[in-house]
Design a protein around this motif. Structure first.
Motif, mmCIF file in Angstrom:
data_model
loop_
_atom_site.group_PDB
_atom_site.id
_atom_site.type_symbol
_atom_site.label_atom_id
_atom_site.label_comp_id
_atom_site.label_asym_id
_atom_site.label_seq_id
_atom_site.Cartn_x
_atom_site.Cartn_y
_atom_site.Cartn_z
ATOM 1 N N ARG A 82 -12.415 11.409 5.925
ATOM 2 C CA ARG A 82 -13.666 10.975 6.558
ATOM 3 C C ARG A 82 -14.244 12.075 7.438
ATOM 4 N NH1 ARG A 82 -15.454 7.845 11.037
ATOM 5 N NH2 ARG A 82 -13.380 7.410 11.845
ATOM 6 N N LEU A 83 -13.375 12.770 8.174
ATOM 7 C CA LEU A 83 -13.842 13.862 9.030
ATOM 8 C C LEU A 83 -14.429 15.005 8.206
ATOM 9 C CD1 LEU A 83 -10.894 13.940 11.607
ATOM 10 C CD2 LEU A 83 -13.199 13.031 11.966
ATOM 11 N N TRP A 84 -13.815 15.278 7.085
ATOM 12 C CA TRP A 84 -14.331 16.337 6.202
ATOM 13 C C TRP A 84 -15.741 15.984 5.722
ATOM 14 C CZ3 TRP A 84 -13.679 16.871 0.383
ATOM 15 C CH2 TRP A 84 -14.112 18.122 -0.055
ATOM 16 N N PHE A 85 -15.952 14.727 5.339
ATOM 17 C CA PHE A 85 -17.288 14.293 4.917
ATOM 18 C C PHE A 85 -18.270 14.330 6.079
ATOM 19 C CE2 PHE A 85 -15.055 12.626 1.210
ATOM 20 C CZ PHE A 85 -15.969 12.893 0.188
ATOM 21 N N GLN A 86 -17.824 13.936 7.267
ATOM 22 C CA GLN A 86 -18.700 13.976 8.431
ATOM 23 C C GLN A 86 -19.157 15.395 8.743
ATOM 24 O OE1 GLN A 86 -16.573 12.122 11.646
ATOM 25 N NE2 GLN A 86 -17.094 10.042 11.008
ATOM 26 N N ASN A 87 -18.344 16.358 8.388
ATOM 27 C CA ASN A 87 -18.678 17.762 8.634
ATOM 28 C C ASN A 87 -19.426 18.373 7.445
ATOM 29 O OD1 ASN A 87 -18.660 20.009 10.361
ATOM 30 N ND2 ASN A 87 -16.853 20.883 9.368
ATOM 31 N N GLY A 88 -19.984 17.518 6.591
ATOM 32 C CA GLY A 88 -20.779 18.006 5.471
ATOM 33 C C GLY A 88 -19.963 18.769 4.454
ATOM 34 N N TYR A 130 -1.549 19.197 6.232
ATOM 35 C CA TYR A 130 -2.517 18.362 5.502
ATOM 36 C C TYR A 130 -3.880 18.412 6.173
ATOM 37 C CZ TYR A 130 -4.367 13.909 3.603
ATOM 38 O OH TYR A 130 -5.127 12.921 3.012
ATOM 39 N N VAL A 131 -3.899 18.267 7.496
ATOM 40 C CA VAL A 131 -5.152 18.319 8.249
ATOM 41 C C VAL A 131 -5.799 19.697 8.102
ATOM 42 C CG1 VAL A 131 -6.200 18.203 10.538
ATOM 43 C CG2 VAL A 131 -4.435 16.555 9.891
ATOM 44 N N GLN A 132 -4.998 20.738 8.206
ATOM 45 C CA GLN A 132 -5.533 22.096 8.082
ATOM 46 C C GLN A 132 -6.169 22.334 6.721
ATOM 47 O OE1 GLN A 132 -2.228 24.683 8.906
ATOM 48 N NE2 GLN A 132 -2.361 24.415 11.123
ATOM 49 N N VAL A 133 -5.488 21.903 5.653
ATOM 50 C CA VAL A 133 -5.963 22.155 4.289
ATOM 51 C C VAL A 133 -7.246 21.380 4.003
ATOM 52 C CG1 VAL A 133 -5.433 21.821 1.841
ATOM 53 C CG2 VAL A 133 -3.696 22.769 3.378
ATOM 54 N N ILE A 134 -7.290 20.097 4.387
ATOM 55 C CA ILE A 134 -8.454 19.265 4.064
ATOM 56 C C ILE A 134 -9.660 19.643 4.910
ATOM 57 C CG2 ILE A 134 -9.369 16.912 3.947
ATOM 58 C CD1 ILE A 134 -7.140 17.592 1.907
ATOM 59 N N THR A 135 -9.464 19.844 6.206
ATOM 60 C CA THR A 135 -10.609 20.050 7.108
ATOM 61 C C THR A 135 -10.905 21.516 7.393
ATOM 62 O OG1 THR A 135 -9.311 20.020 9.160
ATOM 63 C CG2 THR A 135 -10.024 17.888 8.265
ATOM 64 N N GLY A 136 -9.924 22.403 7.207
ATOM 65 C CA GLY A 136 -10.106 23.802 7.575
ATOM 66 C C GLY A 136 -9.902 24.072 9.056
ATOM 67 N N MET A 137 -9.580 23.047 9.832
ATOM 68 C CA MET A 137 -9.410 23.216 11.281
ATOM 69 C C MET A 137 -8.094 23.956 11.570
ATOM 70 S SD MET A 137 -9.612 20.274 14.251
ATOM 71 C CE MET A 137 -8.163 19.345 13.686
ATOM 72 N N PRO A 138 -8.144 25.139 12.190
ATOM 73 C CA PRO A 138 -6.956 25.980 12.348
ATOM 74 C C PRO A 138 -6.104 25.618 13.570
ATOM 75 C CG PRO A 138 -8.840 27.127 13.227
ATOM 76 C CD PRO A 138 -9.358 25.809 12.694
ATOM 77 N N ILE A 139 -5.716 24.349 13.659
ATOM 78 C CA ILE A 139 -4.916 23.869 14.774
ATOM 79 C C ILE A 139 -3.504 23.607 14.268
ATOM 80 C CG2 ILE A 139 -4.659 22.052 16.502
ATOM 81 C CD1 ILE A 139 -7.087 23.836 16.960
ATOM 82 N N THR A 140 -2.496 24.130 14.945
ATOM 83 C CA THR A 140 -1.128 23.998 14.450
ATOM 84 C C THR A 140 -0.542 22.611 14.671
ATOM 85 O OG1 THR A 140 -0.129 24.744 16.543
ATOM 86 C CG2 THR A 140 -0.697 26.447 14.919
ATOM 87 N N ASP A 141 -1.078 21.855 15.634
ATOM 88 C CA ASP A 141 -0.512 20.546 15.957
ATOM 89 C C ASP A 141 -1.637 19.533 16.214
ATOM 90 O OD1 ASP A 141 1.205 18.510 16.570
ATOM 91 O OD2 ASP A 141 1.998 19.406 18.409
#
Length: 247
Positions: free
Chosen positions: A229-235, A144-155
């Protein structure tokens, strides 16, 4: 002079685990200090930590007047560590779900990173004693975190971490409001979007063998909203704002 290292362990009713934890950390081949941050544990964890600190100079203790949550405890400890000139600052659970013997591996990885994150899911699944429902919840949260934010962290919800001093200095700790799993996501995302170098180290995670889990539905709900919220903070970007920093 070698860089100073501190391992921060928030505690709440961890009296049974504390002596063994201190012995394990102090016995590592890598010399580290251990900072216990106790949330006014009714079982006397904080009092026991004070007594043990009298015998062990590398053991430090911070006391919260009341339990304010994981995020507040860590932010207070991070400020303390920065004030005391530590170069490498660890997060670690106090119930042996994180193995202190992994600390030297983290330090090796920290040569090329601003943040080293212990991953339960990198190159396979390494979780012991979790029911399938809990495992699926954790893995779904990571995706979920990866899909919404794009952050490529496995955990991204993992709580076994090593920060370089400059990484924590780049974060406005007073502005951090999240707690629990969302706190872990927020700090990692903040560093990632600002171009800090993040390295994941595979770890084996063992469920609590003493004490009780601090998981709650409130923590899960907070994490669900935090990601947006993090996704919005990252524009609305799914990539870092800045190029990777050079060490």
């Amino acid at each position: 002079m070698a860089d100073k290292i501190v391992v921060i362990v928030p505690t709440y009713n961890e009296r049974d685990n504390l002596p063994a934890l201190i012995q394990r950390v102090m016995g590592l081949p890598t010399e580290v200090d251990l900072l216990i941050v106790d949330g006014n544990s009714p079982d006397g964890t904080g009092k026991l930590a004070d007594e043990l600190a009298l015998k062990q100079p590398r053991l430090k203790v911070l006391h919260e007047k009341e339990k304010k949550g994981l995020g507040r405890a860590y932010c207070a400890a991070f400020k303390w560590a920065l004030e005391h000139e530590y170069e490498f600052i660890f997060e670690m659970d106090g119930d042996f779900s994180h193995n202190p013997d992994d600390i030297p591996r983290f330090m090796e990885a920290a040569n090329d990173a601003d943040l080293v994150l212990g991953s339960r899911y990198r190159d396979g699944i390494r979780v012991i004693n979790w029911p399938l429902r809990r495992l699926m919840l954790s893995m779904t949260a990571a995706k979920y975190v990866q899909v919404i934010t794009g952050m490529p962290i496995t955990d991204p919800t993992g709580g076994f971490k090593c920060f370089r001093r400059k990484a924590l200095q780049s974060i406005d700790l007073d502005a951090v409001r999240s707690d629990g799993y969302s706190f872990q996501i927020e700090l990692t995302h903040t560093l990632w979007r600002n171009g800090m170098r993040i390295v994941e180290v595979p770890i084996i995670f063992k469920d609590r063998f003493q004490g009780s889990s601090k998981m709650s539905s409130k923590i899960v709900r907070e994490a669900l909203w935090m990601v947006w919220r993090l996704w919005f903070q990252n524009g609305l970007r799914r990539r870092p704002r800045k190029p990777k920093h050079r060490l």
